[in-house]
Design a protein around this motif. Structure first.
Motif, PDB file in Angstrom:
ATOM      1  N   TYR A  17       0.804  -1.218   0.000  1.00 31.44           N
ATOM      2  CA  TYR A  17       0.000   0.000   0.000  1.00 31.44           C
ATOM      3  C   TYR A  17       0.841   1.273   0.000  1.00 31.44           C
ATOM      4  O   TYR A  17       0.598   2.202  -0.776  1.00 31.44           O
ATOM      5  CB  TYR A  17      -0.958   0.003   1.194  1.00 31.44           C
ATOM      6  N   VAL A  18       1.835   1.340   0.865  1.00 33.56           N
ATOM      7  CA  VAL A  18       2.661   2.553   0.954  1.00 33.56           C
ATOM      8  C   VAL A  18       3.452   2.747  -0.331  1.00 33.56           C
ATOM      9  O   VAL A  18       3.512   3.858  -0.885  1.00 33.56           O
ATOM     10  CB  VAL A  18       3.606   2.484   2.171  1.00 33.56           C
ATOM     11  N   SER A  19       4.055   1.681  -0.840  1.00 27.06           N
ATOM     12  CA  SER A  19       4.855   1.810  -2.055  1.00 27.06           C
ATOM     13  C   SER A  19       3.991   2.200  -3.252  1.00 27.06           C
ATOM     14  O   SER A  19       4.438   2.939  -4.144  1.00 27.06           O
ATOM     15  CB  SER A  19       5.610   0.514  -2.341  1.00 27.06           C
ATOM     16  N   ALA A  20       2.750   1.739  -3.273  1.00 30.32           N
ATOM     17  CA  ALA A  20       1.852   2.111  -4.366  1.00 30.32           C
ATOM     18  C   ALA A  20       1.555   3.606  -4.335  1.00 30.32           C
ATOM     19  O   ALA A  20       1.528   4.268  -5.383  1.00 30.32           O
ATOM     20  CB  ALA A  20       0.561   1.303  -4.278  1.00 30.32           C
ATOM     21  N   MET A  21       1.315   4.148  -3.150  1.00 31.76           N
ATOM     22  CA  MET A  21       1.084   5.590  -3.034  1.00 31.76           C
ATOM     23  C   MET A  21       2.313   6.373  -3.498  1.00 31.76           C
ATOM     24  O   MET A  21       2.203   7.357  -4.241  1.00 31.76           O
ATOM     25  CB  MET A  21       0.735   5.955  -1.587  1.00 31.76           C
ATOM     26  N   LYS A  22       3.488   5.929  -3.078  1.00 31.98           N
ATOM     27  CA  LYS A  22       4.713   6.628  -3.464  1.00 31.98           C
ATOM     28  C   LYS A  22       4.941   6.545  -4.978  1.00 31.98           C
ATOM     29  O   LYS A  22       5.391   7.515  -5.599  1.00 31.98           O
ATOM     30  CB  LYS A  22       5.908   6.052  -2.707  1.00 31.98           C
ATOM     31  N   ALA A  23       4.630   5.404  -5.567  1.00 29.55           N
ATOM     32  CA  ALA A  23       4.797   5.257  -7.012  1.00 29.55           C
ATOM     33  C   ALA A  23       3.922   6.250  -7.764  1.00 29.55           C
ATOM     34  O   ALA A  23       4.362   6.879  -8.743  1.00 29.55           O
ATOM     35  CB  ALA A  23       4.459   3.822  -7.427  1.00 29.55           C
ATOM     36  N   VAL A  24       2.674   6.413  -7.312  1.00 23.70           N
ATOM     37  CA  VAL A  24       1.762   7.375  -7.948  1.00 23.70           C
ATOM     38  C   VAL A  24       2.299   8.797  -7.791  1.00 23.70           C
ATOM     39  O   VAL A  24       2.315   9.586  -8.749  1.00 23.70           O
ATOM     40  CB  VAL A  24       0.352   7.250  -7.353  1.00 23.70           C
ATOM     41  N   MET A  25       2.749   9.128  -6.598  1.00 22.58           N
ATOM     42  CA  MET A  25       3.279  10.475  -6.356  1.00 22.58           C
ATOM     43  C   MET A  25       4.479  10.773  -7.249  1.00 22.58           C
ATOM     44  O   MET A  25       4.569  11.841  -7.865  1.00 22.58           O
ATOM     45  CB  MET A  25       3.676  10.616  -4.877  1.00 22.58           C
ATOM     46  N   LEU A  26       5.404   9.825  -7.326  1.00 21.83           N
ATOM     47  CA  LEU A  26       6.617  10.042  -8.118  1.00 21.83           C
ATOM     48  C   LEU A  26       6.316  10.072  -9.606  1.00 21.83           C
ATOM     49  O   LEU A  26       7.031  10.726 -10.383  1.00 21.83           O
ATOM     50  CB  LEU A  26       7.645   8.964  -7.798  1.00 21.83           C
ATOM     51  N   GLY A  27       5.256   9.395 -10.033  1.00 25.55           N
ATOM     52  CA  GLY A  27       4.864   9.452 -11.428  1.00 25.55           C
ATOM     53  C   GLY A  27       4.375  10.824 -11.842  1.00 25.55           C
ATOM     54  O   GLY A  27       4.515  11.230 -13.005  1.00 25.55           O
ATOM     55  N   ILE A  28       3.820  11.565 -10.894  1.00 28.05           N
ATOM     56  CA  ILE A  28       3.314  12.917 -11.162  1.00 28.05           C
ATOM     57  C   ILE A  28       4.344  13.978 -10.817  1.00 28.05           C
ATOM     58  O   ILE A  28       4.517  14.959 -11.546  1.00 28.05           O
ATOM     59  CB  ILE A  28       2.014  13.157 -10.361  1.00 28.05           C
ATOM     60  N   ALA A  29       5.057  13.778  -9.713  1.00 28.59           N
ATOM     61  CA  ALA A  29       6.023  14.773  -9.216  1.00 28.59           C
ATOM     62  C   ALA A  29       7.343  14.079  -8.915  1.00 28.59           C
ATOM     63  O   ALA A  29       7.694  13.851  -7.753  1.00 28.59           O
ATOM     64  CB  ALA A  29       5.468  15.458  -7.967  1.00 28.59           C
TER      65      ALA A  29
END
Length: 268
Positions: A17-29
């Motif tokens: 769950y945490v890594s998925a959130m970080k992946a989404v964030m890094l994909g945008i920013a």
């Protein structure tokens, strides 16, 4: 640019769950700096998350975007919000998680209704990944609150009970238990000074009686309980090199009483 994004969740680190959130964030920013505040908030414990946030969020520099996911109501009609408070930004569910901050600071908030800033494929059970993470990333890139949704005047709020003071002393409760088993109460150092000052007092918690308030738990012998003002500015009960929750058999919500001892002089 608001380059720092923090994450506070009850997800733990076992799952994706945490890594998925970080992946989404890094994909945008991709230029953002991701900082974990905690992923060990007790499951679905909104006020524990609020306590952790209160004691950490405002230490971060202005412009920081705080992403908070302790969300037992995910997929229901609870609102998803973003908020600006003292030049810092907060994204998460409108379920009381921000209560301890909004009672101290003025804020402006929006209901996250603009799906342009969400993931296209969304799950009804993982808004952390599909709504909160992308919104936080867009905020970090300078998107304004106004573009994210409609203004929201009133947020869901919770309050802990306040300690009760009378001629006999103070009565409070344990509101948080940290990783070390220290019992954090709702009695502030200021309230303690106002009611108790340097008067003799006995402190009753569980089946234990303490005779004084000391500077730190290290001021008592190893294995003994101590009452002291902790780093959050609240009265705490701890055990020197021990776990007060386990050794005193005290849980969150337990009563703590400070009884003034009449006819006795001040503490030395």
């Amino acid at each position: 640019m608001r380059n720092v994004i923090t994450l506070t969740t009850d997800f733990g680190l076992q799952d994706y769950y945490v890594s998925a959130m970080k992946a989404v964030m890094l994909g945008i920013a991709p230029e953002s700096r991701l900082v974990d505040i905690s992923h060990e908030v007790p499951s679905q414990d909104i006020m524990a998350g609020a306590w952790i946030l209160k004691n950490s969020a405002m230490l971060f520099p202005k412009g920081t975007v705080h992403t908070v996911v302790v969300d037992p109501g995910v997929g229901t009609d609870r609102k998803a919000i973003a908020m600006e408070l003292d030049d810092r930004y907060f994204v998460g569910p409108d379920n009381g998680i921000f209560s301890l901050l909004t009672e101290e600071y003025d804020y402006r908030a929006v209901n996250l209704t603009n799906s342009e800033y969400w993931r296209t494929n969304r799950s009804s059970t993982f808004h952390g990944r599909d709504i909160f993470a992308p919104v936080a990333a867009h905020l970090s890139r300078g998107v304004s609150l106004e573009k994210l949704g409609d203004p929201l005047e009133d947020l869901v709020t919770y309050r802990w009970t306040v300690p009760i003071a009378d001629k006999d002393g103070l009565e409070g409760m344990v509101i948080h238990i940290d990783k070390f088993g220290n019992l954090v109460t709702n009695i502030t150092g200021e309230k303690l000074e106002e009611v108790i000052a340097d008067k003799n007092v006995k402190i009753y918690v569980g089946n234990t009686i303490l005779d004084e308030i000391v500077p730190t738990f290290g001021a008592v012998p190893e294995g003994e309980p101590a009452a002291y003002i902790g780093s959050s500015g609240m009265l705490e009960i701890g055990i020197n090199k021990g776990n007060a929750e386990e050794m005193l058999s005290v849980q969150k919500g337990a009563q703590i009483s400070l009884i003034l001892q009449k006819g006795m002089g001040s503490q030395s």
